[in-house]
Design an enzyme around this catalytic site. Structure first.
Site, mmCIF file in Angstrom:
data_model
loop_
_atom_site.group_PDB
_atom_site.id
_atom_site.type_symbol
_atom_site.label_atom_id
_atom_site.label_comp_id
_atom_site.label_asym_id
_atom_site.label_seq_id
_atom_site.Cartn_x
_atom_site.Cartn_y
_atom_site.Cartn_z
ATOM 1 N N ASP A 197 23.658 -21.924 22.513
ATOM 2 C CA ASP A 197 24.115 -21.432 21.203
ATOM 3 C C ASP A 197 23.968 -19.928 20.999
ATOM 4 O O ASP A 197 24.667 -19.338 20.196
ATOM 5 C CB ASP A 197 23.363 -22.161 20.075
ATOM 6 C CG ASP A 197 21.854 -22.030 20.189
ATOM 7 O OD1 ASP A 197 21.386 -21.397 21.144
ATOM 8 O OD2 ASP A 197 21.136 -22.558 19.322
ATOM 9 N N HIS A 198 23.036 -19.293 21.720
ATOM 10 C CA HIS A 198 22.750 -17.885 21.435
ATOM 11 C C HIS A 198 23.667 -16.902 22.164
ATOM 12 O O HIS A 198 23.693 -15.731 21.834
ATOM 13 C CB HIS A 198 21.305 -17.546 21.827
ATOM 14 C CG HIS A 198 20.287 -17.955 20.802
ATOM 15 N ND1 HIS A 198 20.106 -19.250 20.422
ATOM 16 C CD2 HIS A 198 19.401 -17.227 20.087
ATOM 17 C CE1 HIS A 198 19.132 -19.299 19.524
ATOM 18 N NE2 HIS A 198 18.692 -18.084 19.300
ATOM 19 N N ASP A 234 11.802 -21.559 20.005
ATOM 20 C CA ASP A 234 12.545 -20.733 19.053
ATOM 21 C C ASP A 234 11.766 -20.795 17.748
ATOM 22 O O ASP A 234 11.319 -21.872 17.351
ATOM 23 C CB ASP A 234 13.954 -21.305 18.843
ATOM 24 C CG ASP A 234 14.800 -20.342 18.041
ATOM 25 O OD1 ASP A 234 15.618 -19.641 18.649
ATOM 26 O OD2 ASP A 234 14.616 -20.288 16.808
ATOM 27 N N ARG A 261 17.044 -13.615 9.113
ATOM 28 C CA ARG A 261 16.426 -12.340 9.520
ATOM 29 C C ARG A 261 17.355 -11.182 9.241
ATOM 30 O O ARG A 261 18.569 -11.294 9.410
ATOM 31 C CB ARG A 261 16.155 -12.349 11.018
ATOM 32 C CG ARG A 261 15.123 -13.358 11.353
ATOM 33 C CD ARG A 261 14.329 -12.985 12.568
ATOM 34 N NE ARG A 261 13.198 -13.861 12.539
ATOM 35 C CZ ARG A 261 12.809 -14.620 13.556
ATOM 36 N NH1 ARG A 261 13.425 -14.527 14.708
ATOM 37 N NH2 ARG A 261 11.785 -15.401 13.417
ATOM 38 N N SER A 309 10.526 -13.456 16.464
ATOM 39 C CA SER A 309 10.983 -14.465 17.419
ATOM 40 C C SER A 309 9.858 -15.041 18.279
ATOM 41 O O SER A 309 8.772 -14.488 18.399
ATOM 42 C CB SER A 309 12.026 -13.804 18.315
ATOM 43 O OG SER A 309 12.093 -14.426 19.554
ATOM 44 N N ARG A 325 10.404 -15.373 21.465
ATOM 45 C CA ARG A 325 10.762 -14.968 22.834
ATOM 46 C C ARG A 325 9.541 -14.465 23.610
ATOM 47 O O ARG A 325 8.885 -13.511 23.213
ATOM 48 C CB ARG A 325 11.886 -13.927 22.810
ATOM 49 C CG ARG A 325 11.547 -12.632 22.123
ATOM 50 C CD ARG A 325 12.777 -11.768 21.916
ATOM 51 N NE ARG A 325 13.593 -12.273 20.821
ATOM 52 C CZ ARG A 325 14.283 -11.530 19.966
ATOM 53 N NH1 ARG A 325 14.284 -10.220 20.071
ATOM 54 N NH2 ARG A 325 14.989 -12.065 18.999
HETATM 55 C C1 MIC Z 1 15.851 -15.326 16.683
HETATM 56 O O1 MIC Z 1 16.310 -15.821 15.676
HETATM 57 O O2 MIC Z 1 15.275 -14.223 16.694
HETATM 58 C C2 MIC Z 1 15.971 -16.094 17.961
HETATM 59 C C3 MIC Z 1 16.912 -15.394 18.820
HETATM 60 O O3 MIC Z 1 16.497 -17.371 17.697
HETATM 61 C C4 MIC Z 1 14.589 -16.198 18.558
HETATM 62 C C5 MIC Z 1 14.539 -16.742 19.903
HETATM 63 C C6 MIC Z 1 14.964 -15.784 20.944
HETATM 64 O O4 MIC Z 1 14.559 -14.630 20.906
HETATM 65 O O5 MIC Z 1 15.652 -16.220 21.841
HETATM 66 C C7 MIC Z 1 13.559 -16.917 17.726
HETATM 67 O O6 MIC Z 1 13.647 -16.879 16.532
HETATM 68 O O7 MIC Z 1 12.569 -17.429 18.270
HETATM 69 FE FE1 SF4 Z 2 20.207 -18.719 16.183
HETATM 70 FE FE2 SF4 Z 2 17.764 -17.694 15.740
HETATM 71 FE FE3 SF4 Z 2 19.865 -17.018 14.223
HETATM 72 FE FE4 SF4 Z 2 18.869 -19.414 14.045
HETATM 73 S S1 SF4 Z 2 17.821 -17.503 13.532
HETATM 74 S S2 SF4 Z 2 21.028 -18.902 14.145
HETATM 75 S S3 SF4 Z 2 18.294 -19.847 16.148
HETATM 76 S S4 SF4 Z 2 19.578 -16.603 16.378
#
Ligand code: MIC
Ligand code: SF4
Length: 756
Positions: free
Chosen positions: A95-96, A160, A449, A644, A646
């Protein structure tokens, strides 16, 4: 068909006995969070009460979820653990990695072409190890999990931070780094510090323009981005019961933005309705048999202040719509006050783009409420001033919305773009035209975010978080400070008209439908499947183990960077274009800390190399220290690593030779990620010592040999003039975590244990 119904029934079968044991151990009525935690102890029945915010406890989560951008690293690690199959039901979701540019069909095909190597890798690893794979276009991990896997009273971890979304169906679902997922998939216990408990009592009922999103926007304003750290937020009260399951999901989702371990709601009719509508009446039947255990005890909700560490009360009758931002999700402004606040802060008020989607707000209900605003505007002849972009949460939501005419409604609004069922702009996968000009502008979105540069890479984009219906209204008006309750718009006939209040459907009246949900079941026997990683690949790289601790003090370390102010995982390991290297540790390390602000110069990605005095990019300086055999450290401010899950944010510095990260305070997931990767994650005993660190200092750890739980470490700071300071550092490592440090990483330790 319900996935893993046998596992779910087993969990419910053991509930009565385990809750009884917990009640006896704790000696008082239980919150829902406690019931779920105590019924998922690795050891079985509870025999003692754990200290909230104090005891480390081993848990046995029921399932694991991973998304493509983190699954690569998680699965590269899992491949080293020496197992033939995952020990608990697990899924991975593509999805990302798909960009939003033109529209769903074209963008999806481009995404598949560009990421083919990674999707093939994920698909074959999943196939081999018994992991369900949701193909590109199937939807956003948390929406797909809510629709298919989440169940009241269950416990899940996911790679995540927004895994917490599943709290909308009454789970304790927690975001973790990939190494934690590896523990659980390898059949080991998963450790968590027993959380504190925050109770949020909701009274009244949502009305008018107010939505579930506003509950969490309000809570974020109250608790701030740090206020939930180490705590589970439990929502209850008549107001909670009046919310839909997906609305509850929205609230739990953004619990990540206040640092909460997770958030949850007690099992109720909204969950029954949602489970039934998504084809899981069997889960309802099983849950109903233990329903009393799937919510907090009545005494708790009657006198919450006796049972929670903190209690907040919100009256939904009085709650008004909010916009949170810019640059941080906790800066809450009621829509009615935006005119004044935007003017006072010089926030741009003209809006060119308004985006609906993300795991936070992409449900069927969300789309219907936004569509009602769009339909009203079209009917009243109001032309939109901004472009509305929409990413549906899943193929099931998209297909159903299309069938029910919602997509037609959106398409009637001039300029609207429907993007792929994926994260898209929420994670910087957005080819926004003109973003490279870096003009000062504002956008609104229904995501969670809004850190600088996140959506379009432009540091001057002021992003505001709000509900889907407000996003639609702002797209139409083209103004950040538009208040639909009081303001009018001019239609094509020159008349002043008002937008009607949003209306929506909690669930599709004709039921959900989908032709191809995008799921790929794993092979029953994956032993013959070969997972190939090309040695010259730029996207994937097999992992080499980190070196174990040599038993010596770390001496002569240099400062890589002292970060000033907010340093989220986006600052440490940026997403957007860098997502392409998430499976290649060496390549992605070239983004290490490039967004962090140098405390001495306030510049980003420019630090002094103490070996030759040159100023260079952070990753280059780190590589220079590493090549010279000089260890380095990173110093940071409060809530370091916010955001995140990550683990790249921990693995990259580790890979580049950083030995310790010393900060005023950490965000939970990042602190654990550092520990897992064999790093020292430490906090100043005296916060003011942050100011004492000079750019050209040399650092010596003097008592690493006696590194032990609960005992401070000492750092000798040698200044350029030869003077020294000795400072005390705190840590939260327990004995096992110290073993990870000694072994070089948690994974190194698993490997030795598996070989023993
Ligand atoms: C995000 O919303 O920042 C992400 C991308 O979903 C991350 C995960 C990632 O960095 O791959 C998260 O929230 O954990
Ligand atoms: Fe995807 Fe993270 Fe955004 Fe949710 S917050 S839509 S998991 S990138």
């Amino acid at each position: 068909m319900t996935f893993d119904i046998d596992m779910i029934r087993k969990v419910y079968n053991r509930y009565p006995e385990r809750v009884a044991a917990a009640r006896e151990a704790v000696g008082k009525p239980l919150t829902l969070a406690e019931k779920i935690l105590y019924t998922h102890l690795w050891e079985g029945n509870a025999t003692e009460a754990f200290g909230r915010g104090a005891s480390y406890v081993d848990f046995a989560p029921d399932r694991v979820a991973m998304q493509d951008a983190t699954a690569q690293m998680a699965l590269l690690q899992f491949m080293q653990a020496g197992k033939s199959k995952v020990a608990v039901p697990s899924t991975a979701h593509a999805d990302h990695l798909i960009q939003a540019r033109i529209g769903a069909d074209k963008d999806l095909q481009d995404g598949i072409n560009k990421n083919n190597e990674v999707f093939n890798f994920l698909s074959s690893v999943c196939n081999k190890y018994g992991i369900g794979f949701w193909k590109p276009g199937a939807g956003i991990i948390h929406q797909v999990v809510l629709e298919n896997y989440a169940f009241p009273g269950g416990m899940m971890i996911g790679t995540d931070s927004h895994t917490v979304n599943a709290g909308g169906l009454g789970m304790v679902a927690i975001g973790v780094g990939g190494a934690d997922a590896v523990d659980v998939m390898a059949g080991m216990a998963w450790e968590l510090k027993f959380p504190k408990l925050i109770g949020v009592k909701l009274t009244g009922r949502l009305n008018g323009w107010t939505s579930a999103k506003d509950v969490i926007l309000k809570v974020a304003g109250i608790l701030t981005v740090k206020g939930g750290t180490g705590a589970i937020v439990e929502y209850f009260g008549e107001g909670a019961e009046s919310l839909s399951a997906t609305g509850k999901g929205t609230i739990c989702n953004m619990g990540a933005e206040i640092g909460a371990t997770t958030s949850t709601f007690g099992y109720d009719d909204s969950m029954r309705r949602y489970l039934a509508a998504t084809g899981r009446q069997d889960v309802v039947d099983a849950a109903d048999a233990v329903a009393e255990h799937l919510t907090g005890d009545a005494e708790v909700y009657a006198n919450p202040e006796h049972y929670f560490d903190q209690v907040i009360e919100i009256n939904l009758d009085e709650l008004t719509p909010h916009l949170n931002g810019p640059f941080t999700p906790d800066l809450a402004t009621p829509v009615a006050e935006m005119k004044e606040k935007a003017a006072a802060n010089d926030w741009p008020t003209d809006i060119e783009w308004a985006l609906i989607g993300s795991c936070t707000n992409s449900s069927y209900e969300d789309l219907t409420r936004a569509a009602s605003i769009v339909a009203d505007a079209v009917e009243k002849g109001i032309a939109p001033k901004a472009i509305l972009g929409i990413n549906p949460g899943s193929e099931q939501v998209r297909y159903t919305a299309e069938r029910d005419g919602l997509m037609d409604t959106f398409n009637k609004l001039e300029g609207t773009r429907i993007f792929t069922n994926a994260c898209g702009p929420c994670i910087g996968q957005w080819a926004r035209e003109g973003a490279e000009k870096q003009e000062k502008n504002s956008i609104v979105h229904s995501f969670n975010r809004n850190f600088a540069k996140r959506a379009d890479g432009n540091p001057n984009t002021h992003a505001f978080v709000t509900s889907p219906e407000m996003v639609a209204a702002i797209a139409i008006s083209g103004r950040l400070d538009f208040n639909p309750v009081t303001d009018t718009l001019t239609n094509a006939n020159g008349e002043e008209v008002k937008l009607a209040e949003p209306t929506g459907h909690e669930l599709p009246s004709a039921g959900f439908a989908v032709e191809d949900n995008g799921y790929q079941a794993p092979a029953a026997d994956g032993s013959g499947i070969n997972v190939a990683v090309a040695p010259d690949s730029q996207r994937l790289q097999l992992l080499a183990p980190f070196a174990p601790w040599d038993g010596q003090n770390i001496n002569g370390a240099k400062l890589l960077i002292k970060a000033l102010g907010k340093c989220t995982t986006d600052h440490i390991s940026m997403a957007g274009p860098w997502l392409r290297y998430r499976g290649h540790l060496d390549n992605i390390s070239n983004n290490c800390l490039i967004g962090a602000v140098n405390a001495y110069t306030e510049a980003t990605n420019a630090v002094t190399n103490q070996l030759d005095g040159s100023v260079d990019e952070v990753p280059n300086v780190a590589r220079a220290y590493k090549a010279a055999g000089v260890p380095s450290i990173v110093v940071g401010d409060h809530n370091y690593g916010e955001g995140s899950s990550r683990e790249h944010a921990a693995m990259e510095p580790r890979h580049l030779g950083v030995r310790a990260v010393i900060v005023k305070s950490f965000a939970r997931i990042h602190e654990t990620n550092l520990k897992k990767q064999g790093m020292l994650g430490l906090t100043f005993d005296n916060e003011a010592d942050y100011d004492l660190i000079q750019v050209d200092d040399t650092f010596n750890f003097t008592d690493l040999a006696s590194f032990a739980p609960g005992k401070q470490l000492t750092l000798e700071v040698v200044h350029a003039d030869g003077s020294t300071d000795s400072i005390k550092l705190n840590h939260t490592y327990n004995a096992q975590q110290i073993d990870w440090f000694k072994a070089g990483s948690a994974l190194n330790l698993i490997k030795t244990q598996n070989n023993a």
